[in-house]
Motif scaffolding. Structure first.
Motif, PDB file in Angstrom:
ATOM      1  N   ASP A 340      -0.238   3.636  -2.071  1.00  0.00           N
ATOM      2  CA  ASP A 340      -0.835   2.952  -0.931  1.00  0.00           C
ATOM      3  C   ASP A 340      -0.593   1.463  -1.029  1.00  0.00           C
ATOM      4  O   ASP A 340      -0.332   0.921  -2.110  1.00  0.00           O
ATOM      5  CB  ASP A 340      -2.347   3.216  -0.875  1.00  0.00           C
ATOM      6  N   THR A 360      -3.329   0.800   3.825  1.00  0.00           N
ATOM      7  CA  THR A 360      -3.004   2.175   4.211  1.00  0.00           C
ATOM      8  C   THR A 360      -4.130   3.102   3.769  1.00  0.00           C
ATOM      9  O   THR A 360      -4.755   2.888   2.739  1.00  0.00           O
ATOM     10  CB  THR A 360      -1.679   2.625   3.582  1.00  0.00           C
ATOM     11  N   GLN A 366       3.189   5.965   0.667  1.00  0.00           N
ATOM     12  CA  GLN A 366       3.415   4.806   1.527  1.00  0.00           C
ATOM     13  C   GLN A 366       4.120   3.767   0.656  1.00  0.00           C
ATOM     14  O   GLN A 366       3.595   3.393  -0.399  1.00  0.00           O
ATOM     15  CB  GLN A 366       2.106   4.256   2.080  1.00  0.00           C
ATOM     16  N   TRP A 384       5.642  -0.421   6.685  1.00  0.00           N
ATOM     17  CA  TRP A 384       6.055   0.343   5.512  1.00  0.00           C
ATOM     18  C   TRP A 384       6.588   1.714   5.910  1.00  0.00           C
ATOM     19  O   TRP A 384       6.332   2.210   7.011  1.00  0.00           O
ATOM     20  CB  TRP A 384       4.874   0.520   4.550  1.00  0.00           C
ATOM     21  N   ASP A 386       6.288   5.714   5.506  1.00  0.00           N
ATOM     22  CA  ASP A 386       5.064   6.492   5.328  1.00  0.00           C
ATOM     23  C   ASP A 386       5.362   7.991   5.424  1.00  0.00           C
ATOM     24  O   ASP A 386       5.910   8.462   6.414  1.00  0.00           O
ATOM     25  CB  ASP A 386       4.059   6.111   6.417  1.00  0.00           C
ATOM     26  N   LYS A 388       2.933  10.358   5.199  1.00  0.00           N
ATOM     27  CA  LYS A 388       1.646  11.036   5.361  1.00  0.00           C
ATOM     28  C   LYS A 388       1.721  12.264   6.267  1.00  0.00           C
ATOM     29  O   LYS A 388       0.915  13.190   6.140  1.00  0.00           O
ATOM     30  CB  LYS A 388       0.612  10.063   5.921  1.00  0.00           C
ATOM     31  N   ASP A 409       5.367   2.911   9.745  1.00  0.00           N
ATOM     32  CA  ASP A 409       4.046   2.515  10.240  1.00  0.00           C
ATOM     33  C   ASP A 409       3.866   1.006  10.085  1.00  0.00           C
ATOM     34  O   ASP A 409       4.541   0.354   9.281  1.00  0.00           O
ATOM     35  CB  ASP A 409       2.936   3.198   9.441  1.00  0.00           C
ATOM     36  N   SER A 411       0.460  -2.244  10.462  1.00  0.00           N
ATOM     37  CA  SER A 411      -0.956  -2.566  10.654  1.00  0.00           C
ATOM     38  C   SER A 411      -1.094  -4.081  10.767  1.00  0.00           C
ATOM     39  O   SER A 411      -0.358  -4.833  10.119  1.00  0.00           O
ATOM     40  CB  SER A 411      -1.780  -2.036   9.477  1.00  0.00           C
ATOM     41  N   PRO A 423      -3.481   2.124  10.932  1.00  0.00           N
ATOM     42  CA  PRO A 423      -2.005   2.155  10.935  1.00  0.00           C
ATOM     43  C   PRO A 423      -1.440   2.825  12.185  1.00  0.00           C
ATOM     44  O   PRO A 423      -1.937   3.852  12.634  1.00  0.00           O
ATOM     45  CB  PRO A 423      -1.680   2.947   9.664  1.00  0.00           C
TER      46      PRO A 423
END
Length: 487
Positions: A340, A360, A366, A384, A386, A388, A409, A411, A423
């Motif tokens: 993360d 994150t 990530q 970044w 990602d 997920k 992603d 943020s 995100p």
């Protein structure tokens, strides 16, 4: 692109991972892809392009520039947009042209006068990078001139007992598309601007070095000062540099602690309060610790590995003027591939730092984060790769294996890094490093710029979600981007 390789320990220690991370139903739910901005294939070239750097003009919201590696041959791919990232002109610089022979690792930055600076690792007379050329454009990237070509001096020992030619702590691992190292080997230059100054850092045979120059106006760059070894920069690498509102300059880098098993890393931070005036960097401080080593294998990037990808921003405007924000990657639990992105902040020039602030909020990997600041507001953005959404099945999986396919992603933070928006998924399709055939996977870094409230990320993508990758779907990477309004 160049990285001194990892140890055999780093290559073998995680051939299998039995850790299963269970996410609760309350885990962060990603926004729907329908809300994502329009994604553009910037490079549209055959073979792989990766390791993109981005700059956005602080004077004109229409002007954006991207540079990236090319997989084969000399040269740096450069693309310029004058309509905010919708359409792009494309060229290759450093292909044995007037700027010499470019290897890799581009870095790019705009300043408040309208100067656009570009640098990379360049070849001298040897077959490995030994010079750092710095180019200038005063017309938003349409034409370029050479400011200087720096051949860094050998590092000077900080003490009589320091061996500046000692290899990096984790040297010896995967090479990918790299060439052999040799004396004077350079790695990962970074340039940045601020307070009427241009600064550059790089790693020279295991020693971080820095140099700066006064910028007097459009096209007016004073001669560079002498190159300095950065205190605490021995066997410390993959760093970043930031300029403060008064002209002070800060540097941070990552150093492995091999005495621990698994290996962990510390992030060393130092400041030159005088900036370009006479003076030097002060003693270093350990600003943070992470379980992500210099060569951390994770499933989406198992060949190339990742580092903590430490980033540094010094806010120069707005209510948080003077605050330092440090970004880095953490793995929890160690050896789990659950990485993360976190930040820490400092309001006293790096003497003390806040507790970790999580950016994150998802399971799996990530990685390769990049941070940028909007110079008009002081607001921040981090982007970044990602994994997920890759649970091994469904629309975001390409190979039947969980945590190997990634989206992109980002943020935002409007309060100096103290909190971050949920995100936002930017990319429109899943990408896979193994399928790319790129010897450096997704590369060592991604790029992002932020101006006029619009983030401009750039990342390696082989989803072919735009339908114009010459190599087709899940083959070689192209560089993708999007114009993403701050939320």
């Amino acid at each position: 692109m160049f990285r001194a390789g990892a140890s055999l320990r780093a290559m073998l220690r995680r051939l299998a991972t039995a850790v299963v991370i269970v996410a609760s139903a309350a885990a962060a739910t990603p926004p729907t892809l329908a809300a994502a901005p329009t994604v553009v294939n910037v490079s549209r070239r055959t073979t792989n392009q990766s390791e993109a750097a981005v700059a956005a003009s602080p004077l004109d919201a229409n002007d954006v520039a991207i540079a990236s590696n090319l997989q084969h041959g000399y040269g740096i791919f450069v693309a310029v947009s004058h309509d905010g990232g919708t359409t792009w002109s494309r060229t290759v610089l450093g292909d044995a042209d007037t700027f010499g022979k470019a290897c890799c690792d581009p870095t790019i930055a705009w300043d408040r006068f309208g100067n656009l600076f570009l640098s990379w690792l360049g070849y001298g007379r040897l077959r490995y990078p030994t010079v750092v050329p710095i180019l200038l454009s005063t017309d938003a990237g349409d034409t370029w001139s050479l400011v200087t070509k720096i051949k860094p001096p050998a590092a000077v020992p900080a003490s009589a007992t320091m061996d500046v030619r000692a290899p990096l702590a984790s040297e010896g691992g995967p090479k990918g598309d790299e060439e052999d190292r040799g004396p004077g080997f350079l790695d990962q230059p970074t340039i940045t601007t601020g307070a009427s100054a241009l600064w550059a850092i790089w790693n020279n045979e295991g020693q971080m070095q820095a140099v700066g120059a006064r910028v007097l106006g459009l096209g007016d760059v004073a001669p560079f000062k002498a190159v300095h070894d950065v205190p605490g920069g021995h066997n410390c690498t993959f760093g970043d540099v930031a300029v403060g509102p008064g002209g002070a300059v800060a540097e941070i880098c990552q150093k492995d602690q091999d005495r621990f098993s698994p290996v962990r890393s510390i992030l060393r931070f130092t400041v030159d309060k005088d900036g370009l005036r006479p003076g030097h960097f002060g003693s270093y401080r350990v600003a943070a610790q992470t379980d992500v080593s210099l060569f951390e294998p994770i499933r989406p990037q198992h060949v190339r590995t990742v580092d903590a990808e430490v980033g540094l921003t010094w806010i120069r405007t707005g209510p948080y003027r003077g605050r330092l924000v440090m970004m880095f990657t953490v793995e929890t639990p160690d050896e789990s591939d659950n990485t993360d992105v976190y930040v820490k902040t400092s309001s006293d020039d790096g003497k003390t730092w806040s507790k970790r602030i999580r950016v994150t909020k998802a399971i799996r990997s990530q990685f390769l984060p990049r941070m940028a600041m909007d110079s008009a507001t002081g607001h921040l953005v981090i982007g970044w790769h990602d994994a997920k959404l890759d649970d091994g099945d469904g629309a975001f999986d390409t190979d039947g294996r969980a945590n190997s396919d990634v989206m992109y992603d980002l943020s935002f933070s409007a309060d100096g890094g103290a909190s971050w928006t949920t995100p936002q998924i930017v990319s429109q399709g899943a990408s896979n490093a193994k399928a790319s055939g790129n010897g450096i996977d997704f590369g060592d870094y991604t790029g992002i710029a932020f101006a006029f409230g619009i983030a401009h990320p750039a990342w390696a993508d082989n989803s072919d979600s735009t339908g114009d990758n010459p190599d087709g779907t899940l083959h070689a990477f192209d560089i993708y981007s999007a114009a993403v309004p701050e939320t």
